[in-house]
Motif scaffolding. Sequence first.
Motif, PDB file in Angstrom:
ATOM      1  N   LEU A 132       0.826  -1.199   0.000  1.00 27.84           N
ATOM      2  CA  LEU A 132       0.000   0.000   0.000  1.00 27.84           C
ATOM      3  C   LEU A 132       0.866   1.256   0.000  1.00 27.84           C
ATOM      4  O   LEU A 132       1.869   1.329   0.710  1.00 27.84           O
ATOM      5  N   ILE A 133       0.467   2.227  -0.795  1.00 27.46           N
ATOM      6  CA  ILE A 133       1.099   3.545  -0.798  1.00 27.46           C
ATOM      7  C   ILE A 133       0.052   4.561  -0.346  1.00 27.46           C
ATOM      8  O   ILE A 133      -1.022   4.653  -0.955  1.00 27.46           O
ATOM      9  N   PHE A 134       0.355   5.285   0.711  1.00 30.91           N
ATOM     10  CA  PHE A 134      -0.526   6.355   1.184  1.00 30.91           C
ATOM     11  C   PHE A 134       0.107   7.682   0.789  1.00 30.91           C
ATOM     12  O   PHE A 134       1.238   7.984   1.192  1.00 30.91           O
ATOM     13  N   LEU A 135      -0.624   8.449  -0.004  1.00 29.54           N
ATOM     14  CA  LEU A 135      -0.076   9.679  -0.579  1.00 29.54           C
ATOM     15  C   LEU A 135      -1.046  10.829  -0.368  1.00 29.54           C
ATOM     16  O   LEU A 135      -2.236  10.706  -0.675  1.00 29.54           O
ATOM     17  N   SER A 136      -0.549  11.935   0.152  1.00 30.29           N
ATOM     18  CA  SER A 136      -1.380  13.137   0.270  1.00 30.29           C
ATOM     19  C   SER A 136      -0.658  14.305  -0.374  1.00 30.29           C
ATOM     20  O   SER A 136       0.572  14.388  -0.354  1.00 30.29           O
ATOM     21  N   THR A 137      -1.437  15.212  -0.959  1.00 28.39           N
ATOM     22  CA  THR A 137      -0.845  16.327  -1.682  1.00 28.39           C
ATOM     23  C   THR A 137      -1.893  17.419  -1.911  1.00 28.39           C
ATOM     24  O   THR A 137      -2.956  17.410  -1.294  1.00 28.39           O
ATOM     25  N   ILE A 138      -1.588  18.330  -2.827  1.00 28.39           N
ATOM     26  CA  ILE A 138      -2.470  19.464  -3.121  1.00 28.39           C
ATOM     27  C   ILE A 138      -2.893  19.408  -4.583  1.00 28.39           C
ATOM     28  O   ILE A 138      -2.055  19.223  -5.475  1.00 28.39           O
ATOM     29  N   ASN A 139      -4.177  19.569  -4.818  1.00 27.79           N
ATOM     30  CA  ASN A 139      -4.712  19.621  -6.171  1.00 27.79           C
ATOM     31  C   ASN A 139      -4.234  20.911  -6.861  1.00 27.79           C
ATOM     32  O   ASN A 139      -3.794  21.843  -6.197  1.00 27.79           O
ATOM     33  N   ARG A 140      -4.323  20.935  -8.177  1.00 31.66           N
ATOM     34  CA  ARG A 140      -3.882  22.125  -8.917  1.00 31.66           C
ATOM     35  C   ARG A 140      -5.069  22.793  -9.612  1.00 31.66           C
ATOM     36  O   ARG A 140      -5.601  22.279 -10.592  1.00 31.66           O
ATOM     37  N   ASN A 141      -5.484  23.906  -9.081  1.00 31.32           N
ATOM     38  CA  ASN A 141      -6.555  24.714  -9.659  1.00 31.32           C
ATOM     39  C   ASN A 141      -6.493  26.101  -9.019  1.00 31.32           C
ATOM     40  O   ASN A 141      -5.698  26.340  -8.100  1.00 31.32           O
ATOM     41  N   TYR A 142      -7.322  27.009  -9.474  1.00 28.87           N
ATOM     42  CA  TYR A 142      -7.268  28.384  -8.964  1.00 28.87           C
ATOM     43  C   TYR A 142      -7.606  28.461  -7.475  1.00 28.87           C
ATOM     44  O   TYR A 142      -7.036  29.271  -6.741  1.00 28.87           O
ATOM     45  N   LEU A 143      -8.530  27.622  -7.028  1.00 33.93           N
ATOM     46  CA  LEU A 143      -8.908  27.644  -5.614  1.00 33.93           C
ATOM     47  C   LEU A 143      -7.752  27.178  -4.735  1.00 33.93           C
ATOM     48  O   LEU A 143      -7.462  27.794  -3.705  1.00 33.93           O
TER      49      LEU A 143
END
Length: 217
Positions: A132-143
Motif C-alpha cells: 500500500l502507498i498512502f499519498l497526500s498532496t495538493i490539487n492544482r486549480n485556482y482555488l
Amino acid sequence: MSINKEKYYEPLRLMMPIRHQYMKKIIMNKNRNSFQEYFVGKNILDIGTGTGEFLSLFTQYNANCTGIDSYDNFKIKKNKNINLLKIDLFDYLEKNVKKKFDIIFCFEVIEHLKDKDKFFKLLKRSINKNGLIFLSTINRNYLSRFITINIAENIFNLLPKKTHNYDDFLTVEELKKYSIINGLNLTDVSGIKYNPLFKVFNFTNTTLVNYISTLEN
C-alpha cells in the motif's frame, strides 16, 4: 529551500491525526482484524519523513520503519525499529534496488517534485506485491492556489513564503494517469480541509484543495 522549521512543520504535525484516521479506515475496510496487527513485521518507508514523529508511531506495532528526508530535522532517536536517513529521495530510491517495502508513506511531498514520471516509476519499483502507498498532496486549480499560496503563505503566514510552487501541484486526474502507467491501482481519494479556528484537519467531500489517497500494487 531555507525554511523556518517551526512554521514549516506545524501544519504537518496538525495533519498527523487525519493521516492516522484515514489509514485506519482504509485498512479496516479491507477486513483486517486489527489495525495494529496489520503493521506487525511490515517494512515501512516514509518519504519526506520530516521530524520522524509520525513514522515513530508505528514502531509500537513492531513495524520496521525507514524514514528519509533531505533535511536533518529528526526528533526521534534511531533504534532497532526505526532508521532515519538524511538523503535525497531520488538518490535513495535509485540506489535501493534490492529492498522493497510493504507500506510507503508519501505525505505532502509530491507537490515539491518536478520529475513526477521518475518518482512514480521508483515508487512502483520500491513497493512489494499487494503493498500500500498512502499519498497526500495538493490539487492544482485556482482555488488551491488561492488558499495554499495567497492565503496560507502570503496573507496569514501559516507557511513560509515560497513553500509551494503552483505548477508542481498534482491533480487527481494526473494521479490516476501515473497510477495506470505504472501498474498501480488507485483505490481511494479523499478530500481533507483545514479548520483555522480549531487548528485541525477534517475530511471533506471535495478534493479541490488537499486530498489523501491510497494506491495498491
